[in-house]
Scaffold this active site. Structure first.
Site, mmCIF file in Angstrom:
data_model
loop_
_atom_site.group_PDB
_atom_site.id
_atom_site.type_symbol
_atom_site.label_atom_id
_atom_site.label_comp_id
_atom_site.label_asym_id
_atom_site.label_seq_id
_atom_site.Cartn_x
_atom_site.Cartn_y
_atom_site.Cartn_z
ATOM 1 N N HIS B 266 1.014 -1.172 0.085
ATOM 2 C CA HIS B 266 0.043 0.117 -0.099
ATOM 3 C C HIS B 266 0.841 1.216 -0.072
ATOM 4 O O HIS B 266 1.876 1.368 0.894
ATOM 5 C CB HIS B 266 -0.807 -0.029 1.215
ATOM 6 N N ARG B 330 -2.682 1.322 -6.757
ATOM 7 C CA ARG B 330 -1.616 0.887 -5.615
ATOM 8 C C ARG B 330 -0.456 0.600 -6.098
ATOM 9 O O ARG B 330 0.591 1.089 -5.581
ATOM 10 C CB ARG B 330 -2.353 0.036 -4.669
#
Lengths: 255, 637
Positions: B266, B330
């Site tokens: 992330h 991401r």
């Protein structure tokens, strides 16, 4: 670029509640926390202490924790007499050691309340809070039975009010901080969330009576307006929700 | 072996409806005769247990936390996607389906993704009816925001606590069924073995984490809803208790593990402050709606960020991906951050960080609106770093966050072991090689509320209820094995702590099988793991005994499983000689550094079969067919 200098480390004296099991007597033990920096969170500081204890062959301090970002509500310690350590809107796991200084003595205890028996050291049994929810903390809708999400409008004010109440993480700090061991803030927040939404109103009466009854059966006390719960609450849940709980309860007497 | 995902055929719009009609049903009066074991009470587990309880099944649910309300789904911040198209901005089920297949870099099963997009709208309706306080506009209608990897606003949210509110909704539905007696809840229990009888999953062996009791529970089906495994990296945004243990023990009993190398890093996490820290805090990527990512243009620019003028800043995402900019998916955003840091232009301690700057958004919208949108995230950032994100740009760095891989399941969410169903992050099915933001909550609830209630009936209708009881020899053997494993952990009595091993393993995996992987680095992992495993069993120190609360014992078991699992992750990454989504092999990239897929050779899901701890696992392939979307190079430029 941030100005990072070599970390100065702290040594702290911890006085920690140790208790082998629910029926065993407990006592305070003293340990040293060494090489702690201002960037350690409180629980990371305890991790360091526990690693040292294990290497010495001493059983580490048992404490509840999980997400370590202040949202799961698992961590639960009374630090220097204050649930979650006394920093505004902060769980133990979000408390950082920059709030302490080298040489400090820190007392660490579990939540203490009749409804939360101690399981081991700082770990307590909070299943009573689940039992309160089971007694009515839901809107009775089966999966698949819902109309379109926009079929029933909810004013922004009501949605925001419900969200303010729904932020409760169920950690139990309100109970631990209350001189009466009451769960009124916890119960009031859930009752208020549903009372402010059209989806929750249909069963409002049985909800509030059911949850209050469960609260008493679990051994929680009642509110006598100390407001300690609000001060300790890591999500800043407002005591106005206790007033709402009382109002919702009063309404049931006249229905 | 070639695996068959048993996807329905025909026009994709009709697959789920057609399949729902074709599946067998269990008569209402017969449902209570079937017992279903649900392991894990996050979004997938709680919604499944509640929905099956409502239908009249006899459910037992288990979680390691002290309450089902605490599963790590609760930490998801940003939101949940649905194809409602309330904003009238061009969304549809087909677009959500397409975005998800493309976002997953064409490594997911089409029919599964279509079904997810189709039921996404029901999820929102269900949650609203439960009293989930989604954000609303002044007219009283549901509000939406946009999220990475999409050009429409389809994300529903409840402040920065969407996961919490959805989980509390599922938890309330679960609590209602506990009260009604259809669900029996066992908190503070950990699943340590799967009981397989004649090739079918019929039970689990658990340890009571308070009393230490090890016992067997049997049922007619087992649902694993136990989340992901990225704590294998030591550094991760997962909760401390998240582990691969339930999945790994099922794998060792014959369930195939699919695509373990697909892990998501992330992009917007708070950088690590020291190696005592394993838990990294994620901040919702919704921050990228208004925050701009940048690093200094020049090396060795040591000025405070606010003193660096516009012309000396490199807004690298806007430069590299003009059409998606700061909202690039991401995997792409994470890798881009790593590139800048590898290039020596990173900021903060060790140069492992990039700025996320709200200066322009605050100028444009006012601090008030930014506070309303992200107030809790700014508070969280300040709690951890003691820096004010309104005044100084935040520092962020990527961290392991989500596992797209998991146990292999067919279209019915059933693993290759009949009776073993796997839901939510624990399975591998819909996100391919990369998950889009706000899709994890969607998948967990889709599986639990709207898929398993149908597909489990198809299996149960073909079984005899209560066929296995706890006095079955397989139960006794399972308990014996779990007890022996526990005693072995307690008897090593070495010198190193469990955390010490986890730190060593995590460092090895993060450096060599993290954001960038190569044949060399992965071979290094596979070469080094046997030694870690060996030392673990000779030198780990677990204090205390097994008949009480013993958190070190719990961690030791989870760590032992991670050590074994890490090898499988590396093997999978090594065998996949292509780059796709979160799996980036440095050997396979375009000149501009973008991931280079190899559809000719790797358009399949890899499902691994356990053959013994010291033996290589066997690879099975499920070919992926793309009939409704055209395979394309995934571009966000």
């Amino acid at each position: 670029m941030s100005e990072h200098t070599a970390h100065e480390t702290m040594t702290l004296k911890l006085i920690v509640w140790r208790q082998k099991g629910p029926d065993e007597p407990g006592r305070f033990e003293t340990y040293l926390a060494r090489d702690i920096t201002e960037h350690h969170s409180f629980l990371e500081m305890l991790d360091v202490v526990n690693e040292d204890l294990i290497r010495e062959g001493i059983e580490p301090i048992v404490f509840d924790h999980d997400c370590r970002e202040g949202i799961c509500g698992t961590c639960s310690q009374v630090i220097n007499g204050l649930a979650h350590g006394g920093q505004t809107r902060t769980t133990v796991c979000q408390l950082h050691m920059r709030k302490f200084k080298d040489g400090d003595t820190i007392y660490i205890e579990p939540w203490r309340a009749k409804a939360f028996p101690i399981l081991k050291d700082l770990m307590v049994d909070r299943s009573a809070l689940d039992r309160i929810i089971q007694a009515g903390g839901y809107a009775s809708v089966n999966t698949g039975a819902a109309p379109d999400g926009n079929a029933i409008l909810i004013s922004k004010e009501d949605a925001d009010y419900a969200m303010d109440a729904a932020e409760c993480i169920g950690c139990g700090a309100c109970v631990a901080a209350c001189p009466n061991g009451a769960a009124m803030l916890f119960t009031g927040a859930k009752v208020s969330q549903f009372a402010s939404l059209p989806q929750g109103r249909e069963e409002g009466r049985i909800r509030v009576t059911g949850m209050l009854q469960a609260m008493q059966e679990c051994g929680f006390g009642n509110c006598t307006n100390h407001y300690e719960c609000q001060a300790a609450c890591p999500k800043g849940i407002d005591v106005k929700f206790i007033a709402r709980l009382n109002r919702e309860y009063l309404k049931t007497l006249f229905m | 072996m070639i695996l068959d995902g048993k996807s329905p055929t025909g026009p994709i719009e009709q697959t789920w409806d057609k399949h729902r009609f074709e599946m067998k049903l269990v008569n209402p009066a017969n449902k209570r005769k079937y017992k279903v074991l649900v392991v894990g009470t996050g979004l997938a587990g709680a919604s499944a247990a509640a929905s099956l309880g409502e239908l009249g099944y006899n459910v037992e649910a288990f979680c390691y936390q002290d309450s089902p309300r605490r599963a790590h789904s609760i930490a998801a911040q940003g939101g949940i996607n649905a194809a409602k198209n309330y904003p009238n901005d061009g969304d549809s089920i087909r677009r959500l389906f397409y975005d998800t297949v493309k976002g997953g870099d064409f490594r997911s099963r089409e029919a599964d993704v279509w079904r997810l997009a189709q039921v996404s709208n029901n999820i929102i309706d269900q949650c609203v009816a439960q009293g989930v306080p989604f954000a609303r506009d002044y007219g009283g209608y549901l509000d939406n925001r946009s999220f990475g990897g999409a050009q429409v606003s389809r994300t529903f949210y409840a402040r920065g606590q969407t996961g919490q509110q959805l989980l509390l909704g599922a938890y309330s539905a679960l609590s209602r069924q506990i009260k009604a007696g259809t669900v029996k809840m066992y908190p503070r229990t950990e699943m340590l073995d799967l009981v397989v009888v004649d090739g079918e999953a019929k039970g689990i062996t658990i340890r009571d984490l308070v009393t230490g009791e090890v016992r067997c529970h049997v049922g007619d089906a087992v649902l694993l809803c136990t989340g992901g495994y990225v704590n294998v990296f030591y550094l991760s945004t997962n909760a401390m208790g998240c582990s691969v243990t339930a999945l790994w023990r099922a794998y060792k009993k014959g369930a195939y593990f699919a695509n373990p190398c697909y892990t998501q890093i992330h992009p917007t996490c708070i950088p690590q402050s020291g190696d005592y820290q394993s838990k990294l805090t994620l901040m919702s990527e919704s921050l990228r709606n208004d925050g701009r990512c940048w690093v200094p243009k020049n090396h060795d620019d040591n000025r405070p960020p606010n003193d660096i003028p516009e012309e000396d800043r490199d807004y690298y995402l806007e430069r590299k991906y003009p059409s998606f900019g700061n909202l690039a998916p991401r995997d792409i955003a994470s890798r881009a951050a790593k590139e800048q840091c590898d290039d020596g232009r990173g900021v903060g301690p060790g140069g492992r960080g990039v700025y996320l700057d709200f200066r322009d958004a605050i100028e444009r919208l006012g601090a008030g609106l930014i506070r309303e949108r992200y107030g809790n995230l700014f508070e969280m950032y300040e709690l951890i770093t003691a820096e004010d994100g309104y005044k100084v740009p935040m520092r962020i760095y990527p961290a392991p966050h989500y596992a797209m891989g998991g146990l292999w399941v067919d279209y019915n969410l059933m693993s290759n072991l009949p009776g073993l169903f796997v839901l939510g992050e624990a399975n591998f099915s819909v996100h391919g090689a990369n998950r889009l933001g706000a899709s994890a909550l969607m998948q967990g609830l889709a599986d639990g509320y709207f898929i398993i209630p149908y597909t489990i009936a198809d299996y149960l209708a073909q079984t005899r209820p209560g066929a296995v009881t706890t006095d079955h020899p397989e139960c006794a053997q399972s308990i014996e094995e779990v007890n022996a494993y526990r005693d072995r952990l307690l008897s090593v009595n070495g010198k190193r702590t469990v955390t010490d091993f986890m730190r060593e393993l995590g460092h090895l995996i993060w450096e060599n099988a993290g954001m960038a992987r190569s044949e060399e680095s992965l071979t290094e992992v596979i070469d080094k793991i046997p030694a870690i495993r060996e030392e673990f069993w000779q030198n780990v120190r677990v204090t205390g005994n097994g008949n009480q609360v013993n958190q070190q014992l719990e961690n030791a078991g989870r760590t032992a499983d991670f050590v074994e699992f890490a090898e499988l992750l590396a093997r999978d990454a090594l065998h996949r000689r292509e780059s796709c989504g979160g799996h980036f092999r440095v050997e396979y990239q375009y000149e501009d550094g973008e991931a280079k897929r190899d559809d000719e050779n790797f358009s399949y899901s890899a499902a691994w079969e356990f053959k013994g701890v010291d033996r290589e696992p066997e690879l099975h392939k499920e070919p992926l067919k793309f009939e409704s979307v055209e395979l394309a190079v995934r571009s966000y430029k």
